[in-house]
Design a protein around this motif. Sequence first.
Motif, mmCIF file in Angstrom:
data_model
loop_
_atom_site.group_PDB
_atom_site.id
_atom_site.type_symbol
_atom_site.label_atom_id
_atom_site.label_comp_id
_atom_site.label_asym_id
_atom_site.label_seq_id
_atom_site.Cartn_x
_atom_site.Cartn_y
_atom_site.Cartn_z
ATOM 1 N N GLN A 23 2.065 2.480 -4.066
ATOM 2 C CA GLN A 23 0.491 2.837 -5.217
ATOM 3 C C GLN A 23 1.370 4.461 -5.205
ATOM 4 O O GLN A 23 0.926 5.153 -4.176
ATOM 5 C CB GLN A 23 -0.228 2.640 -4.234
ATOM 6 C CG GLN A 23 -0.750 0.813 -4.294
ATOM 7 C CD GLN A 23 -0.243 0.642 -5.231
ATOM 8 O OE1 GLN A 23 -0.530 0.288 -6.672
ATOM 9 N NE2 GLN A 23 1.060 -0.513 -5.106
ATOM 10 N N LEU A 52 -4.135 -5.718 -3.747
ATOM 11 C CA LEU A 52 -3.901 -6.216 -2.712
ATOM 12 C C LEU A 52 -3.765 -7.883 -2.582
ATOM 13 O O LEU A 52 -2.469 -8.391 -2.466
ATOM 14 C CB LEU A 52 -4.532 -5.864 -1.583
ATOM 15 C CG LEU A 52 -3.717 -6.242 -0.006
ATOM 16 C CD1 LEU A 52 -2.360 -4.907 -1.072
ATOM 17 C CD2 LEU A 52 -5.036 -5.473 1.283
ATOM 18 N N TYR A 83 -11.702 -0.717 -2.502
ATOM 19 C CA TYR A 83 -10.142 0.212 -2.277
ATOM 20 C C TYR A 83 -9.401 0.347 -1.096
ATOM 21 O O TYR A 83 -9.986 0.435 -0.177
ATOM 22 C CB TYR A 83 -9.539 1.685 -2.992
ATOM 23 C CG TYR A 83 -9.713 2.105 -4.598
ATOM 24 C CD1 TYR A 83 -8.949 0.724 -5.014
ATOM 25 C CD2 TYR A 83 -10.948 2.704 -4.999
ATOM 26 C CE1 TYR A 83 -8.605 1.868 -6.737
ATOM 27 C CE2 TYR A 83 -11.129 3.138 -6.303
ATOM 28 C CZ TYR A 83 -10.429 2.559 -6.508
ATOM 29 O OH TYR A 83 -10.314 2.505 -8.457
ATOM 30 N N THR A 84 -8.202 -0.295 -0.530
ATOM 31 C CA THR A 84 -7.613 -0.040 -0.135
ATOM 32 C C THR A 84 -6.600 0.992 0.746
ATOM 33 O O THR A 84 -5.495 1.057 -0.202
ATOM 34 C CB THR A 84 -7.179 -1.549 0.984
ATOM 35 O OG1 THR A 84 -8.294 -2.693 0.485
ATOM 36 C CG2 THR A 84 -6.937 -2.001 2.533
ATOM 37 N N GLU A 85 -6.436 1.350 1.804
ATOM 38 C CA GLU A 85 -5.459 2.727 1.398
ATOM 39 C C GLU A 85 -4.627 2.739 3.361
ATOM 40 O O GLU A 85 -5.558 2.420 4.599
ATOM 41 C CB GLU A 85 -5.648 4.237 0.976
ATOM 42 C CG GLU A 85 -6.482 4.837 2.202
ATOM 43 C CD GLU A 85 -6.855 6.485 1.230
ATOM 44 O OE1 GLU A 85 -6.609 7.391 2.100
ATOM 45 O OE2 GLU A 85 -6.442 6.009 0.338
ATOM 46 N N LEU A 117 -5.006 0.173 8.658
ATOM 47 C CA LEU A 117 -6.039 1.157 7.259
ATOM 48 C C LEU A 117 -7.396 0.867 7.036
ATOM 49 O O LEU A 117 -8.239 0.559 8.018
ATOM 50 C CB LEU A 117 -5.302 -0.281 5.734
ATOM 51 C CG LEU A 117 -5.921 -1.668 6.527
ATOM 52 C CD1 LEU A 117 -7.011 -2.160 5.974
ATOM 53 C CD2 LEU A 117 -4.572 -2.170 5.149
ATOM 54 N N ARG A 159 -10.868 0.866 4.390
ATOM 55 C CA ARG A 159 -11.349 0.839 2.741
ATOM 56 C C ARG A 159 -12.362 2.033 2.364
ATOM 57 O O ARG A 159 -12.612 2.146 3.382
ATOM 58 C CB ARG A 159 -12.534 -0.840 2.475
ATOM 59 C CG ARG A 159 -12.127 -1.604 3.392
ATOM 60 C CD ARG A 159 -12.490 -2.543 2.853
ATOM 61 N NE ARG A 159 -12.958 -3.887 4.574
ATOM 62 C CZ ARG A 159 -12.777 -4.899 4.999
ATOM 63 N NH1 ARG A 159 -12.690 -5.414 3.599
ATOM 64 N NH2 ARG A 159 -12.051 -5.283 5.684
ATOM 65 N N TRP A 180 -2.014 6.092 -3.355
ATOM 66 C CA TRP A 180 -2.268 5.505 -2.139
ATOM 67 C C TRP A 180 -3.675 4.741 -2.244
ATOM 68 O O TRP A 180 -3.611 4.727 -1.401
ATOM 69 C CB TRP A 180 -2.087 6.681 -1.378
ATOM 70 C CG TRP A 180 -0.482 7.539 -2.071
ATOM 71 C CD1 TRP A 180 -1.032 8.344 -2.961
ATOM 72 C CD2 TRP A 180 0.733 7.328 -1.284
ATOM 73 N NE1 TRP A 180 0.373 9.088 -3.027
ATOM 74 C CE2 TRP A 180 1.162 8.055 -2.510
ATOM 75 C CE3 TRP A 180 1.348 6.728 -0.990
ATOM 76 C CZ2 TRP A 180 3.043 8.231 -2.279
ATOM 77 C CZ3 TRP A 180 2.501 6.709 -0.523
ATOM 78 C CH2 TRP A 180 3.100 7.611 -1.394
ATOM 79 N N HIS A 181 -3.578 3.991 -2.999
ATOM 80 C CA HIS A 181 -4.898 3.015 -2.400
ATOM 81 C C HIS A 181 -4.615 1.565 -3.694
ATOM 82 O O HIS A 181 -4.286 2.670 -4.579
ATOM 83 C CB HIS A 181 -6.046 3.245 -2.218
ATOM 84 C CG HIS A 181 -7.069 4.152 -3.531
ATOM 85 N ND1 HIS A 181 -6.390 5.221 -3.369
ATOM 86 C CD2 HIS A 181 -7.116 4.103 -4.545
ATOM 87 C CE1 HIS A 181 -7.080 5.041 -4.444
ATOM 88 N NE2 HIS A 181 -7.652 4.770 -5.359
ATOM 89 N N MET A 182 -5.150 0.544 -3.315
ATOM 90 C CA MET A 182 -5.238 -0.596 -3.989
ATOM 91 C C MET A 182 -6.839 -1.738 -4.074
ATOM 92 O O MET A 182 -7.196 -1.480 -2.606
ATOM 93 C CB MET A 182 -4.255 -1.072 -4.076
ATOM 94 C CG MET A 182 -2.553 -1.674 -3.728
ATOM 95 S SD MET A 182 -1.539 -2.820 -3.205
ATOM 96 C CE MET A 182 -1.915 -3.557 -4.593
ATOM 97 N N LEU A 231 0.909 -0.874 0.151
ATOM 98 C CA LEU A 231 0.121 -0.226 0.360
ATOM 99 C C LEU A 231 0.800 0.811 -0.148
ATOM 100 O O LEU A 231 0.654 2.692 -0.828
ATOM 101 C CB LEU A 231 -0.757 -0.156 1.221
ATOM 102 C CG LEU A 231 -2.021 -0.855 1.236
ATOM 103 C CD1 LEU A 231 -2.441 -1.137 2.233
ATOM 104 C CD2 LEU A 231 -3.147 -0.826 0.100
ATOM 105 N N SER A 232 1.943 1.166 0.976
ATOM 106 C CA SER A 232 2.526 2.105 0.611
ATOM 107 C C SER A 232 3.385 2.916 -0.508
ATOM 108 O O SER A 232 3.867 3.772 -0.851
ATOM 109 C CB SER A 232 3.751 2.156 1.585
ATOM 110 O OG SER A 232 4.723 1.434 0.919
#
Length: 161
Positions: free
Chosen positions: A53, A63, A100-102, A87, A89, A56-58, A50-51
Amino acid sequence: MGIADSAVEVRASGWRTLAALHGRIEAALERELLRRHEVSVVEFTVLDALSRQDGWHMRMSQLARAAALSSSATTRLVNRLEDRGLLTRILCEDDRRGIYTELTERGWALYREAAPTHDEVLEESLRSAGEVPELAPLVDFLHHVPRGGRSRSSSTRPATV
């Protein structure tokens, strides 16, 4: 043993060597990341992915690939990391089914704290593995692979998210 049999044995031997090196490194990383930061290797892998990207999210599917986990295992892991406040969502604006997840501020802080430990243990594990005759050629090869490591820009949270 025919040519085909020797090629299979060479590949199998290479795979066993790679698995042995991976197991050795993963065990050392797991032990130290848990001891020093209370984060497992797979949890750190998610924080690290995640860092890196640009946005800054995926997506969860990205993931899952980055962490080499199934979709269900990724969901369970994300739930645990979200429960710990590491994190969050976010629903995808373009596709309401997409998630997305960040990293949160707390996730960034843990990542910045744990990354030097990860790098230190990885370096030491490779150094000691390089002293094992069966592992030395693979370790030497890894030292010559072009680097795609963490950049300075990935170690800090962006100004706008």
